[in-house]
Write a protein that holds these residues in place. Sequence first.
Motif, PDB file in Angstrom:
ATOM      1  N   LYS B   7      -1.782  67.035  17.738  1.00 57.94           N
ATOM      2  CA  LYS B   7      -0.291  66.871  18.148  1.00 57.94           C
ATOM      3  C   LYS B   7      -0.406  66.299  19.541  1.00 57.94           C
ATOM      4  O   LYS B   7       0.369  65.550  19.841  1.00 57.94           O
ATOM      5  CB  LYS B   7       0.122  68.226  18.079  1.00 57.94           C
ATOM      6  N   MET B  10      -0.690  62.554  18.957  1.00 55.58           N
ATOM      7  CA  MET B  10       0.364  61.814  18.646  1.00 55.58           C
ATOM      8  C   MET B  10       1.390  61.871  19.776  1.00 55.58           C
ATOM      9  O   MET B  10       2.312  60.714  19.886  1.00 55.58           O
ATOM     10  CB  MET B  10       0.852  62.483  17.404  1.00 55.58           C
ATOM     11  N   ARG B  14       3.029  58.485  21.443  1.00 57.32           N
ATOM     12  CA  ARG B  14       4.509  58.258  21.352  1.00 57.32           C
ATOM     13  C   ARG B  14       4.874  57.864  23.124  1.00 57.32           C
ATOM     14  O   ARG B  14       5.723  57.095  23.259  1.00 57.32           O
ATOM     15  CB  ARG B  14       5.080  59.335  20.855  1.00 57.32           C
ATOM     16  N   ARG B  18       6.265  54.055  24.667  1.00 57.51           N
ATOM     17  CA  ARG B  18       7.299  53.938  25.441  1.00 57.51           C
ATOM     18  C   ARG B  18       7.488  53.559  26.922  1.00 57.51           C
ATOM     19  O   ARG B  18       7.941  52.705  27.389  1.00 57.51           O
ATOM     20  CB  ARG B  18       8.142  55.244  25.188  1.00 57.51           C
ATOM     21  N   THR B 103       5.881  48.523  11.365  1.00 62.54           N
ATOM     22  CA  THR B 103       7.183  48.799  11.999  1.00 62.54           C
ATOM     23  C   THR B 103       7.238  50.235  11.432  1.00 62.54           C
ATOM     24  O   THR B 103       7.860  50.971  12.274  1.00 62.54           O
ATOM     25  CB  THR B 103       8.155  47.943  11.220  1.00 62.54           C
ATOM     26  N   VAL B 104       7.203  50.523  10.250  1.00 66.93           N
ATOM     27  CA  VAL B 104       7.591  52.067   9.739  1.00 66.93           C
ATOM     28  C   VAL B 104       6.647  53.020   9.954  1.00 66.93           C
ATOM     29  O   VAL B 104       7.035  54.220  10.489  1.00 66.93           O
ATOM     30  CB  VAL B 104       7.985  51.840   8.168  1.00 66.93           C
ATOM     31  N   ASP B 105       5.481  52.642   9.603  1.00 66.48           N
ATOM     32  CA  ASP B 105       4.454  53.470   9.837  1.00 66.48           C
ATOM     33  C   ASP B 105       4.399  54.095  11.283  1.00 66.48           C
ATOM     34  O   ASP B 105       4.309  53.373  12.335  1.00 66.48           O
ATOM     35  CB  ASP B 105       3.027  53.013   9.543  1.00 66.48           C
ATOM     36  N   ASP B 106       4.324  55.354  11.445  1.00 68.26           N
ATOM     37  CA  ASP B 106       4.641  55.946  12.801  1.00 68.26           C
ATOM     38  C   ASP B 106       3.304  55.710  13.600  1.00 68.26           C
ATOM     39  O   ASP B 106       3.639  55.401  14.861  1.00 68.26           O
ATOM     40  CB  ASP B 106       4.493  57.549  12.557  1.00 68.26           C
ATOM     41  N   PHE B 107       2.356  55.704  13.217  1.00 70.77           N
ATOM     42  CA  PHE B 107       1.023  55.649  14.062  1.00 70.77           C
ATOM     43  C   PHE B 107       0.891  54.244  14.390  1.00 70.77           C
ATOM     44  O   PHE B 107       0.837  53.901  15.696  1.00 70.77           O
ATOM     45  CB  PHE B 107      -0.214  56.088  13.467  1.00 70.77           C
ATOM     46  N   SER B 109       3.141  51.825  14.195  1.00 68.96           N
ATOM     47  CA  SER B 109       4.191  51.183  15.234  1.00 68.96           C
ATOM     48  C   SER B 109       4.158  51.569  16.517  1.00 68.96           C
ATOM     49  O   SER B 109       4.460  50.935  17.360  1.00 68.96           O
ATOM     50  CB  SER B 109       5.628  51.880  14.676  1.00 68.96           C
ATOM     51  N   HIS B 110       3.741  52.928  16.757  1.00 70.19           N
ATOM     52  CA  HIS B 110       3.524  53.157  18.075  1.00 70.19           C
ATOM     53  C   HIS B 110       2.425  52.654  18.731  1.00 70.19           C
ATOM     54  O   HIS B 110       2.284  52.248  19.977  1.00 70.19           O
ATOM     55  CB  HIS B 110       3.354  54.785  18.258  1.00 70.19           C
ATOM     56  N   ASP B 178      12.260  47.372  16.519  1.00 72.57           N
ATOM     57  CA  ASP B 178      12.122  48.600  17.444  1.00 72.57           C
ATOM     58  C   ASP B 178      13.643  48.748  17.926  1.00 72.57           C
ATOM     59  O   ASP B 178      14.027  49.873  17.962  1.00 72.57           O
ATOM     60  CB  ASP B 178      11.139  48.596  18.589  1.00 72.57           C
TER      61      ASP B 178
END
Lengths: 211, 211
Positions: B7, B10, B14, B18, B103-107, B109-110, B178
């Motif tokens: 956790k 991730m 994230r 940003r 783009t879609v994949d969380d890892f 993409s970030h 994004d």
Amino acid sequence: MTDTKEKILMAALRLFAREGYEAVSVSDIAGELGITKGALYKHYKNKRDIFDSIVARMFQVDAERSRQYEVPEEQFDQSPETYEDVSLENIRRFTLAQFVFWTVDDFASHFRKMLTLEQYRSAEMAELYNSCLVAGPVAYMEDIFREMSKKGVLREADPKQLALAYYAPLYLLIGMWDQADDKAALTTLLEGHIARFIQMNAVGTEERKGP
Amino acid sequence: MTDTKEKILMAALRLFAREGYEAVSVSDIAGELGITKGALYKHYKNKRDIFDSIVARMFQVDAERSRQYEVPEEQFDQSPETYEDVSLENIRRFTLAQFVFWTVDDFASHFRKMLTLEQYRSAEMAELYNSCLVAGPVAYMEDIFREMSKKGVLREADPKQLALAYYAPLYLLIGMWDQADDKAALTTLLEGHIARFIQMNAVGTEERKGP
DNA sequence: TCATTTGGTAAACGAACGTTTACCAAAAGT
DNA sequence: ACTTTTGGTAAACGTTCGTTTACCAAATGA
């Protein structure tokens, strides 16, 4: 001297472009000029003020540029049979100028990199990055291509699709510039792309259109 | 639990994606999980260790992916007359998969966004960004296109120029994802681009090649 | 000539930073 | 049953951050 104020702005921009706004300290900026950070506050009210001044400067530079590029007006009295050539040649020259601006020009190049690093921090920065370097230029080319298709200079095609196909390589090559060792090769690739695009999409590269 | 360690990774990713690495504090990361920053040091030896673990994780994910995509081996016994279709269809599917991944994949993409923000900080980050998202994919497509030209699936053309023309729109659309409000439109544009590219560069879209 | 403004220094401010320490409850191991 | 390990808290550490203050020399202006 107001010269110091300018030096602060450029030094800050150079640092912001490499490290990102937050990673650069006021002492770092002052250190670049060999002055103390206290002196810096005689020219800008705080760190954010420097950043804002950079953005304001970009707007100013951009306004000057578009004033310079808008309505050169000289070639609109061409005969119809050479119009498409002039038009395409204009696009070619405009594209190369854009490329040089965002890569070679000291201010624009650093500003682009700074914007790249700040684009996810706020909606405002995202919008600025987008309008300067992504969706903005694509929309601009889309308008031009729609017009050219209507005038029969380009083959029929979705102008949005055309704009994407045309601008994306320029965008990618700009992004490759900073750390490319052979920059001439990138320019060659760009020129090859433009030539290829014109050849594949212009009316009159296979059969010449009469007046 | 080792679940906390995951956790942390991730949540940090994230935030790094940003704000950028330097702009994120250890307290920020801990705060995302509702724990104190002291607890974080039971899982990672310092802040940089979290970042390095993210990069290591990407290598791991990438290795799994290329293992999965390499040698599907199923369509190589096709008859020659349908080979080009299979080959081009493979490229189309591979391209869409790449797009969805970044783009879609969380890892992924970030990670891409984080890399975008860190690319100018060190030569190592520049190289990583380049190999994942810019020169790497272009070189990959160049190899494929060179092979396909040799086999007569594609018309004769400089494969480097082809790779640029093909990958650059994918790269630009990934970058637009994004903050796009109409993401379906981007996918449509990408599919249009692929279709257009195949139509303009594949042998057999105008005259069919006999066996 | 003398008051004021300009552009600089050095030091200090409180806040926030990454990291370490002392302590603790619960879980795991033996 | 007793020890050890795990994963957490709270507080403190020294450093650095952005910013302010007190002070100053030189340029400027009346």
